[in-house]
Design a protein around this motif. Sequence first.
Motif, short mmCIF file in Angstrom:
data_model
loop_
_atom_site.label_atom_id
_atom_site.label_comp_id
_atom_site.label_asym_id
_atom_site.label_seq_id
_atom_site.Cartn_x
_atom_site.Cartn_y
_atom_site.Cartn_z
N GLU A 12 27.31 -31.30 71.21
CA GLU A 12 26.86 -31.06 69.69
C GLU A 12 25.19 -31.75 70.17
N LEU A 13 24.70 -31.81 71.18
CA LEU A 13 23.35 -31.83 71.03
C LEU A 13 23.22 -29.83 71.26
N SER A 14 23.71 -29.35 72.44
CA SER A 14 23.08 -28.59 72.87
C SER A 14 23.69 -27.99 71.72
N LYS A 15 24.44 -27.31 70.41
CA LYS A 15 24.68 -26.69 69.74
C LYS A 15 23.22 -26.77 68.67
N ILE A 16 23.52 -28.04 68.82
CA ILE A 16 21.72 -27.22 67.60
C ILE A 16 20.30 -27.84 68.39
N GLN A 17 20.06 -27.42 69.54
CA GLN A 17 19.10 -27.73 70.25
C GLN A 17 18.18 -28.66 70.59
N HIS A 18 19.20 -29.47 70.16
CA HIS A 18 18.25 -31.08 70.48
C HIS A 18 17.60 -31.25 71.95
N LYS A 19 16.80 -31.94 71.85
CA LYS A 19 15.68 -32.10 72.72
C LYS A 19 16.58 -33.53 73.45
N VAL A 20 17.30 -34.29 73.34
CA VAL A 20 17.96 -34.96 73.89
C VAL A 20 19.31 -34.95 74.96
N THR A 21 18.65 -35.39 75.81
CA THR A 21 20.27 -34.70 76.64
C THR A 21 20.47 -35.95 77.78
N VAL A 22 22.21 -35.93 78.05
CA VAL A 22 23.01 -36.92 78.77
C VAL A 22 23.51 -36.07 79.77
N LYS A 23 23.37 -34.45 80.24
CA LYS A 23 23.99 -34.88 81.44
C LYS A 23 23.50 -34.85 82.77
N SER A 24 22.19 -35.49 83.23
CA SER A 24 22.62 -35.98 84.10
C SER A 24 23.66 -37.61 83.84
N ILE A 25 23.88 -38.08 83.03
CA ILE A 25 24.37 -39.33 82.65
C ILE A 25 26.43 -38.99 83.12
N ILE A 26 26.65 -37.36 82.65
CA ILE A 26 27.77 -36.62 82.97
C ILE A 26 28.46 -36.51 84.34
N LEU A 27 26.80 -36.32 85.02
CA LEU A 27 27.29 -35.78 86.85
C LEU A 27 27.97 -36.90 87.87
N GLU A 28 26.98 -37.90 86.94
CA GLU A 28 27.28 -39.35 88.01
C GLU A 28 28.30 -40.06 87.52
N GLU A 29 28.87 -39.88 85.97
CA GLU A 29 30.25 -40.19 85.01
C GLU A 29 30.78 -39.74 86.07
N ALA A 30 31.14 -38.70 86.33
CA ALA A 30 32.69 -38.48 86.71
C ALA A 30 32.85 -38.42 87.96
N GLY A 31 31.37 -38.80 88.94
CA GLY A 31 31.01 -39.58 90.39
C GLY A 31 32.48 -40.72 90.35
N HIS A 32 31.49 -42.00 88.53
CA HIS A 32 32.25 -43.01 89.07
C HIS A 32 33.76 -43.17 88.83
N LEU A 33 34.35 -42.23 88.50
CA LEU A 33 35.89 -42.51 87.74
C LEU A 33 36.19 -41.64 88.91
N GLU A 34 35.95 -41.06 89.95
CA GLU A 34 37.32 -40.81 91.36
C GLU A 34 36.22 -41.66 92.48
N GLU A 35 35.72 -42.44 91.73
CA GLU A 35 35.46 -43.70 93.04
C GLU A 35 36.09 -44.79 92.76
N MET A 36 36.52 -45.55 90.65
CA MET A 36 36.86 -46.34 90.88
C MET A 36 38.64 -46.07 91.54
N ILE A 37 38.65 -44.45 91.00
CA ILE A 37 40.68 -43.92 91.61
C ILE A 37 40.11 -44.65 92.87
N LEU A 38 39.71 -44.24 94.02
CA LEU A 38 39.81 -44.09 95.52
C LEU A 38 40.20 -45.45 95.80
#
Length: 203
Positions: free
Chosen positions: A140-166
């Motif tokens: 939704e942020l990208s759609k309106i080219q908002h300056k706020v971004t959470v891209k760096s969080i998305i990457l780390e959360e994906a890593g956390h999910l894998e680590e939790m499963i392990l």
Amino acid sequence: MPLQQLLSQIIIDDTSHARFLNTLSFMENSGARKISASEHPETVSLMILKHAAEEHRHAYYLKKQLDKITPGQCTTYARESLIAPIESCSYLNRLDVLTSRYLKKEMGLAGPELRFAAYLFVTYAIELRADELYPLYQQELSKIQHKVTVKSIILEEAGHLEEMILQLEDFSADWQSHAAVIIDIEHRLFTKWIAAMQKAITE
Ligand SMILES: [Fe+2]
Ligand SMILES: [Fe+2]
């Protein structure tokens, strides 16, 4: 209202958006503090230290993003600076209490073992949710080219999910049946949170 639609409405209003962003920061911080509190003083692993550090960073990063909306807004986690403050607080707290209660009863755990098991299952459920919420928010942020971004969080959360499963696989062969119960609890609490946010932006 579907989550995506709710997010699109939140971000077009600077006041709601700032409160939402601050609420995400507040929840990341609460999560980070819970991880730190559940750490075993001697046997805490590198993975858990990394996880706690990254969740603390998320809280800080989201707070910093507030400068891109209106600098000087939502400087604290006071109720008036959060969106749906009651439900936002109870989401994590209730999830923690209900998960601990379930694990105590079903697995007969207590003390540090119970704290560690609760960390595993609560965090797993939250990471599943984070993997849905942050990408939708970013979309939704990208759609309106908002300056706020959470891209760096998305990457780390994906890593956390894998680590939790392990970690869960290591913890119990039967982890998935317990996780299904916890996911169900999380789903109910998340639905309440969404409904409260919807109410807050339409009031
Ligand atoms: Fe996080
Ligand atoms: Fe995470």
